[in-house]
Scaffold this active site. Structure first.
Site, PDB file in Angstrom:
ATOM      1  N   ASN A 235       0.823  -1.214   0.000  1.00 56.48           N
ATOM      2  CA  ASN A 235       0.000   0.000   0.000  1.00 56.48           C
ATOM      3  C   ASN A 235       0.855   1.262   0.000  1.00 56.48           C
ATOM      4  OD1 ASN A 235      -2.649  -0.972  -0.123  1.00 56.48           O
ATOM      5  ND2 ASN A 235      -2.689  -1.419   2.073  1.00 56.48           N
ATOM      6  N   GLU A 270      -6.155  -7.587   5.353  1.00 55.53           N
ATOM      7  CA  GLU A 270      -5.509  -8.531   4.426  1.00 55.53           C
ATOM      8  C   GLU A 270      -5.547  -9.960   4.970  1.00 55.53           C
ATOM      9  OE1 GLU A 270      -2.156  -6.674   6.920  1.00 55.53           O
ATOM     10  OE2 GLU A 270      -4.111  -6.119   6.122  1.00 55.53           O
TER      11      GLU A 270
END
Length: 354
Positions: A235, A270
């Site tokens: 990210n 995640e």
């Protein structure tokens, strides 16, 4: 993805069939006997009532012996009832009986065709079948009225019958629309919008169901808690849009490499949780190894390498969901601490250590 809800639904249909079929046989048998006693047995009932009686009982026996599927039973039942209802309608119409006394008590069974159609078919197909059935019956009534003009009492009975059927059909269609909308809403509530996997809310009932089964029958099951390695770096380096795409690509890889009975859900962020029914710890470890290899074997979003760490725990007598998931989380933590891109099984204490 798990087929458990579908299996439970089919089992419920089978249980209902096992008592509805004898009930249908009883109804047709009673109608036949009473018609004989009253001297009102017509040629259609003389042939079709015994056929319904024998057919329903035979299908109940075959269903009980697992020699016929519930889908076949439902289809045959619809055809038998459709033929019976239309046969009787056209007989009483052409003979003039309908114009003299209106509809008999057996006409009450006509609406069951609509119910079965909406239970067994999609709403669009059910509407087509039901409308065709209604129109066929309406033509029979019109022919009867034209050939044998009815008295006012019979005309009222005929009009009420067709209007009630039409209202019933319209209400069924409204109900089916509401049911479709509710199913869509339920699916959305239990589906992760990003990965299209089951979400935490959707998996929790399956976990509780599997726990109850394990407590009752002693069947093993395992949970695999998987976490993408260094996802925060993905990210930070590539942006959250790329991070979302990584999750979208990882999710189907996990889902498509499970066994038929297994279910994977996006557990949060995640993290993914996999429910593996009737699976011991060694089998769950083999499954985890395969999933780790599937993820690391090919980059995502074209060129980004991704690995996954998995912690595995298996049901023990006296477990709660919290204790089972806590051991999987502890195993996942060890996998992360030992270098990631690996699996760790829960620690099983030996009898000597107790």
């Amino acid at each position: 993805m798990s087929l458990e809800p579908l299996s439970s639904f089919n089992a419920s249909r089978r249980r209902n069939g096992l008592w509805l079929l004898p009930l249908g046989a009883l109804a047709s048998g009673v109608a036949y006997v009473l018609s004989v006693v009253n001297g009102t047995l017509n040629p259609v009932d003389a042939v079709l009532s015994p056929l319904l009686f024998v057919g329903f009982l035979l299908m109940a026996l075959l269903l009980w012996l697992h020699r016929i599927s519930i889908a076949t039973v439902e289809l045959v039942a619809v055809v038998l009832l459709l033929v019976y209802n239309l046969g009787n309608l056209y007989y009483v119409g052409l003979s003039g009986e309908l114009s003299r006394v209106g509809f008999s008590a057996s006409a009450l069974w006509s609406t069951i065709i609509y119910l079965l159609a909406f239970l067994l078919l999609s709403r669009e197909k059910a509407m087509r079948v039901s409308v065709a059935y209604y129109v066929a019956g309406l033509l029979g009534g019109l022919v009867s009225v034209l050939l044998h003009p009815p008295n006012m009492s019979a005309l009222n009975s005929i009009a009420q019958f067709y209007l009630a059927n039409l209202a019933f059909l319209a209400l069924l269609n409204v109900y089916a629309q509401l049911r479709e909308n509710m199913l869509i809403m339920e699916q959305l509530a239990h589906t992760d919008h990003l990965t299209r996997l089951t979400n935490r809310r959707g998996l929790e009932p399956l976990l509780k169901q599997e726990l109850q089964r394990a407590e009752r029958y002693g069947l093993p099951f395992a949970v695999l808690l998987a976490d993408l390695d260094h996802f925060k770096e993905v990210n930070d380096r590539h942006g959250h849009a790329i991070g979302d795409q990584v999750l979208r690509e990882v999710a189907p890889r996990l889902d498509h490499n499970l066994r038929q009975a297994d279910t994977v859900a996006r557990w949060g962020g995640e993290e993914f949780l996999i429910l593996a029914p009737t699976t011991d710890l060694a089998q769950a470890g083999q499954l985890a190894e395969r999933l780790i290899e599937v993820i690391r074997s090919e980059p995502v979003v074209g060129s980004i390498p991704v690995t996954i760490s998995i912690g595995v725990s298996c049901y023990r007598a006296g477990d709660s969901l919290e204790s089972l998931l806590q051991r999987a989380d502890e195993a996942l933590y060890r996998a992360k601490a030992l270098g990631r891109n690996r699996l760790e099984l829960e620690i099983v204490s030996s009898p000597a250590a107790k």
